[in-house]
Design a protein around this motif. Structure first.
Motif, short mmCIF file in Angstrom:
data_model
loop_
_atom_site.label_atom_id
_atom_site.label_comp_id
_atom_site.label_asym_id
_atom_site.label_seq_id
_atom_site.Cartn_x
_atom_site.Cartn_y
_atom_site.Cartn_z
N MET A 4 0.82 -1.20 0.00
CA MET A 4 0.00 0.00 0.00
C MET A 4 0.87 1.26 0.00
SD MET A 4 -3.24 0.84 0.20
CE MET A 4 -4.40 1.91 0.91
N SER A 5 1.93 1.26 0.83
CA SER A 5 2.78 2.44 0.89
C SER A 5 3.54 2.61 -0.43
CB SER A 5 3.74 2.35 2.07
OG SER A 5 4.62 1.26 1.88
N SER A 6 3.81 1.54 -1.15
CA SER A 6 4.49 1.63 -2.43
C SER A 6 3.59 2.34 -3.45
CB SER A 6 4.86 0.24 -2.92
OG SER A 6 5.42 0.32 -4.19
N LEU A 7 2.29 2.03 -3.43
CA LEU A 7 1.35 2.69 -4.31
C LEU A 7 1.23 4.17 -3.95
CD1 LEU A 7 -0.64 2.38 -6.64
CD2 LEU A 7 -2.40 1.79 -4.95
N LEU B 116 3.51 5.98 -2.53
CA LEU B 116 4.77 6.62 -2.93
C LEU B 116 4.76 6.89 -4.44
CD1 LEU B 116 7.63 7.57 -2.29
CD2 LEU B 116 8.39 5.21 -2.61
N ARG B 117 4.27 5.94 -5.22
CA ARG B 117 4.21 6.12 -6.67
C ARG B 117 3.28 7.28 -7.04
NH1 ARG B 117 3.85 -0.12 -8.67
NH2 ARG B 117 5.97 -0.69 -8.08
N MET C 150 8.45 6.51 6.41
CA MET C 150 7.18 5.85 6.68
C MET C 150 7.17 4.43 6.11
SD MET C 150 4.54 8.98 5.99
CE MET C 150 3.12 7.94 5.99
N SER C 151 7.89 4.22 4.99
CA SER C 151 7.82 2.91 4.35
C SER C 151 8.79 1.90 4.96
CB SER C 151 8.10 3.07 2.84
OG SER C 151 9.42 3.54 2.65
N THR C 152 9.73 2.38 5.76
CA THR C 152 10.65 1.42 6.37
C THR C 152 9.97 0.71 7.52
OG1 THR C 152 11.54 3.14 7.79
CG2 THR C 152 12.74 2.68 5.74
#
Length: 184
Positions: free
Chosen positions: A1-4, A6-7, A181-183
């Protein structure tokens, strides 16, 4: 979810940056065109005023009765060159300058605008041939100081660099916070 997320953030940041860049470049070129057009119109107006008080004698020589009264905001420098290449008249604001404002423009057969630098001063010069009958009897050169426009350009450049730098800092700060936040 965080990857989306971030994109989407990167996509949004890139699109906004591109839109701002295109808008900034367009505004710069439009303002540049308007400022130069104003100077060109002022120079053409001065040429018309000078031509009104210029006479040609029976020998085909140019005589300027007197320089026209220029408005205080015209900031124009005037040189009148005869067909023999001699300086016939000059505006008092040029002082002791006896060289041509635009040496190339003295051979003009049609009105020509050109940017020149004389003693470190940026000028826009209109070289207009004076025609009697069907022959050129002289060239009128009228110049306007481009210092205000150059200052406007440089200040605009400083402001755009400041805005670009602050925009990069905001994007970098967002990217950094998203990375934290994504780590896990």
């Amino acid at each position: 979810m965080s990857s989306l997320r971030l994109r989407f953030t990167m996509l949004y940041s890139t699109l906004m940056g591109g839109i701002l860049l295109v808008f900034g470049v367009a505004v710069f070129f439009i303002i540049n065109y308007i400022l130069i057009n104003q100077v060109d119109n002022m120079l053409a107006s001065v040429v018309q005023d000078v031509v009104k008080v210029t006479q040609v004698d029976s020998m085909g020589e140019i005589n300027m009765l007197s320089l026209p009264r220029l408005s205080m905001n015209s900031n124009a420098y005037i040189q009148l060159w005869g067909r023999d290449g001699e300086l016939k008249s000059t505006s008092p604001s040029l002082g002791l300058l006896k060289d041509s404002l635009d040496p190339t423009g003295r051979q003009a057969v049609t009105p020509e605008y050109r940017d020149v630098t004389i003693e470190g001063v940026h000028l826009r010069v209109l070289s207009a041939p004076l025609i009697s009958g069907n022959r050129i009897i002289g060239v009128l050169q009228v110049a306007g100081n481009m210092g205000v426009i150059d200052t406007t350009r440089s200040r605009g450049g400083i402001m755009s660099r400041f805005h670009a730098a602050s925009g990069h800092a905001v994007i970098a700060d967002q990217d950094l916070s998203l990375a934290f936040m994504s780590t896990p």
